[in-house]
Design a protein around this motif. Structure first.
Motif, PDB file in Angstrom:
ATOM      1  N   PHE A 236       0.846  -1.186  -0.150  1.00 34.64           N
ATOM      2  CA  PHE A 236       0.015   0.052   0.147  1.00 34.64           C
ATOM      3  C   PHE A 236       0.752   1.224   0.128  1.00 34.64           C
ATOM      4  N   SER A 237       2.090   1.316   0.995  1.00 38.60           N
ATOM      5  CA  SER A 237       2.755   2.388   0.964  1.00 38.60           C
ATOM      6  C   SER A 237       3.562   2.739  -0.322  1.00 38.60           C
ATOM      7  N   LYS A 238       3.841   1.630  -1.093  1.00 41.20           N
ATOM      8  CA  LYS A 238       4.819   1.870  -2.284  1.00 41.20           C
ATOM      9  C   LYS A 238       3.729   2.452  -3.289  1.00 41.20           C
TER      10      LYS A 238
ATOM     11  N   LEU B  40       1.379   4.333  -2.646  1.00 39.58           N
ATOM     12  CA  LEU B  40       1.075   5.935  -2.384  1.00 39.58           C
ATOM     13  C   LEU B  40       2.129   6.843  -2.595  1.00 39.58           C
ATOM     14  N   LEU B  41       3.507   6.261  -2.779  1.00 37.64           N
ATOM     15  CA  LEU B  41       4.529   6.890  -3.285  1.00 37.64           C
ATOM     16  C   LEU B  41       4.665   7.539  -4.529  1.00 37.64           C
ATOM     17  N   THR B  42       3.572   6.997  -5.423  1.00 35.32           N
ATOM     18  CA  THR B  42       3.568   7.754  -6.684  1.00 35.32           C
ATOM     19  C   THR B  42       2.850   9.030  -6.353  1.00 35.32           C
ATOM     20  N   VAL B  43       1.740   8.841  -5.428  1.00 36.71           N
ATOM     21  CA  VAL B  43       1.046  10.123  -5.052  1.00 36.71           C
ATOM     22  C   VAL B  43       1.967  11.432  -4.593  1.00 36.71           C
ATOM     23  N   VAL B  44       2.535  10.832  -3.601  1.00 34.64           N
ATOM     24  CA  VAL B  44       3.704  11.911  -3.149  1.00 34.64           C
ATOM     25  C   VAL B  44       4.597  12.643  -4.178  1.00 34.64           C
ATOM     26  N   ASP B  45       5.020  11.649  -4.985  1.00 33.67           N
ATOM     27  CA  ASP B  45       5.719  12.314  -6.155  1.00 33.67           C
ATOM     28  C   ASP B  45       4.763  13.308  -7.024  1.00 33.67           C
ATOM     29  N   ASN B  46       3.737  12.857  -7.255  1.00 31.74           N
ATOM     30  CA  ASN B  46       2.970  13.805  -8.215  1.00 31.74           C
ATOM     31  C   ASN B  46       2.536  14.907  -7.432  1.00 31.74           C
ATOM     32  N   LEU B  47       2.246  14.869  -6.203  1.00 29.77           N
ATOM     33  CA  LEU B  47       2.247  16.276  -5.253  1.00 29.77           C
ATOM     34  C   LEU B  47       3.225  17.188  -5.318  1.00 29.77           C
TER      35      LEU B  47
ATOM     36  N   THR C 247      -1.620  19.713   1.899  1.00 33.88           N
ATOM     37  CA  THR C 247      -2.092  18.292   1.714  1.00 33.88           C
ATOM     38  C   THR C 247      -0.964  17.583   1.630  1.00 33.88           C
ATOM     39  N   HIS C 248       0.413  18.017   0.869  1.00 36.10           N
ATOM     40  CA  HIS C 248       1.563  17.397   0.727  1.00 36.10           C
ATOM     41  C   HIS C 248       2.254  17.168   2.304  1.00 36.10           C
ATOM     42  N   LYS C 249       2.160  18.321   3.063  1.00 33.97           N
ATOM     43  CA  LYS C 249       2.517  18.121   4.253  1.00 33.97           C
ATOM     44  C   LYS C 249       1.761  17.030   5.165  1.00 33.97           C
ATOM     45  N   GLU C 250       0.624  17.025   5.035  1.00 31.10           N
ATOM     46  CA  GLU C 250      -0.008  16.252   5.823  1.00 31.10           C
ATOM     47  C   GLU C 250      -0.032  14.826   5.271  1.00 31.10           C
ATOM     48  N   PHE C 251       0.209  14.580   4.163  1.00 30.85           N
ATOM     49  CA  PHE C 251       0.207  13.330   3.589  1.00 30.85           C
ATOM     50  C   PHE C 251       1.626  12.571   4.073  1.00 30.85           C
ATOM     51  N   ILE C 252       2.785  13.696   3.704  1.00 28.46           N
ATOM     52  CA  ILE C 252       4.161  12.980   4.602  1.00 28.46           C
ATOM     53  C   ILE C 252       3.965  12.663   6.077  1.00 28.46           C
TER      54      ILE C 252
ATOM     55  N   THR D  86       1.389  11.730   7.518  1.00 25.71           N
ATOM     56  CA  THR D  86       0.511  10.564   7.777  1.00 25.71           C
ATOM     57  C   THR D  86       1.602   9.347   7.422  1.00 25.71           C
ATOM     58  N   LEU D  87       2.242   9.328   6.478  1.00 25.90           N
ATOM     59  CA  LEU D  87       3.214   8.362   6.176  1.00 25.90           C
ATOM     60  C   LEU D  87       4.106   8.061   7.328  1.00 25.90           C
ATOM     61  N   ALA D  88       4.761   9.337   7.927  1.00 24.56           N
ATOM     62  CA  ALA D  88       5.597   8.927   8.941  1.00 24.56           C
ATOM     63  C   ALA D  88       5.183   8.363  10.204  1.00 24.56           C
ATOM     64  N   LYS D  89       3.937   8.521  10.452  1.00 31.44           N
ATOM     65  CA  LYS D  89       3.184   7.857  11.514  1.00 31.44           C
ATOM     66  C   LYS D  89       3.142   6.518  11.352  1.00 31.44           C
ATOM     67  N   PHE D  90       3.091   6.029  10.177  1.00 34.79           N
ATOM     68  CA  PHE D  90       3.202   4.519   9.896  1.00 34.79           C
ATOM     69  C   PHE D  90       4.418   3.983   9.430  1.00 34.79           C
ATOM     70  N   GLY D  91       5.718   4.745   9.883  1.00 34.71           N
ATOM     71  CA  GLY D  91       6.834   4.530   9.582  1.00 34.71           C
ATOM     72  C   GLY D  91       7.578   4.603   8.347  1.00 34.71           C
ATOM     73  N   VAL D  92       6.841   5.458   7.252  1.00 35.55           N
ATOM     74  CA  VAL D  92       7.430   5.481   6.017  1.00 35.55           C
ATOM     75  C   VAL D  92       8.311   6.767   5.988  1.00 35.55           C
ATOM     76  N   GLU D  93       9.283   6.673   5.753  1.00 36.18           N
ATOM     77  CA  GLU D  93      10.415   7.909   5.738  1.00 36.18           C
ATOM     78  C   GLU D  93      11.126   8.035   4.488  1.00 36.18           C
ATOM     79  N   ALA D  94      11.237   9.246   4.123  1.00 32.47           N
ATOM     80  CA  ALA D  94      12.007   9.733   2.859  1.00 32.47           C
ATOM     81  C   ALA D  94      13.396   9.613   3.157  1.00 32.47           C
ATOM     82  N   VAL D  95      14.213   9.129   2.162  1.00 32.16           N
ATOM     83  CA  VAL D  95      15.874   8.922   2.112  1.00 32.16           C
ATOM     84  C   VAL D  95      16.360   9.759   0.864  1.00 32.16           C
ATOM     85  N   GLY D  96      17.282   9.933   1.048  1.00 31.08           N
ATOM     86  CA  GLY D  96      18.313  10.621  -0.104  1.00 31.08           C
ATOM     87  C   GLY D  96      18.106  12.413  -0.056  1.00 31.08           C
TER      88      GLY D  96
END
Length: 198
Positions: free
Chosen positions: A93-95, A97-104, A130-135, A137-147
């Protein structure tokens, strides 16, 4: 002569009595020997059986210990599997959602250059929120950006597209991030596509 005969006869009787006594002793000894031999054989068999029982007990204890260890290993593996299932249940599911983040993010980059009036700025602000809230929410579930530019290159989470010299950036450090990477609970969802300073 009679006295001599009597003496000879008495001696003969004594010899005969001695022979009989000796025969009786020999017979008794022969009778005792089989009993002693049977007794010795019985003791040997008892010792043999006691040894067998002790070895069987040791084997049984060993089998029990191995079975208990196997049960503990199975329990531990099951707990780890459940933990991993909980931890990485959101991976697919997280994978997606990454395309949604990229598009935002692409939309925000395009809107930053196109802001001309208040209405457009309100749109940009809404997309940013929306982007900040989305990021978040992802962080709450352990999804973090790298790079991040300037970060040391790590082949486990970064995918180097090319190497080129870059001013102000050390060698083997990220100079350009082409696409952000993400991890879920420390596990790579998508490596960051980067250019590395050479």
């Amino acid at each position: 002569m009679t006295a001599q005969n009597e003496n000879a006869q008495a001696q003969a009787e004594q010899v005969e009595v001695a022979n009989e006594a000796q025969l009786e002793q020999t017979a008794e000894i022969q009778q005792e020997q089989p009993v002693e031999a049977e007794l010795a054989a019985a003791y040997a068999r008892i010792n043999e059986l006691e040894t067998y029982v002790a070895e069987a007990d040791n084997r049984e204890k060993d089998i029990q210990l191995r079975a208990q260890a196997e049960i503990q290993n199975i329990r531990r593996r099951a707990e780890q599997d459940v933990e991993k299932a909980h931890k990485f249940a959101l991976e697919k599911f997280s994978k997606e959602l990454l395309t949604v983040v990229d598009n935002l993010e692409r939309g925000l980059n395009a809107l930053d250059t196109a802001v001309t009036d208040e209405k457009t700025q309100a749109l940009v602000d809404g997309v940013e929120m929306t982007h900040k809230e989305f990021i978040s929410t992802l962080a709450k579930f352990g999804v973090e950006a790298v790079g991040v530019v300037g970060e040391a290159f790590n082949p486990e989470v970064h995918e180097a597209i090319s190497m080129q010299p870059a001013e102000g950036i050390e060698a083997n450090h990220i100079s350009v991030v082409l696409q952000k990477g993400y991890t879920l609970q420390g596990r790579v969802l998508r490596p960051a596509m980067v250019m590395v300073a050479g």
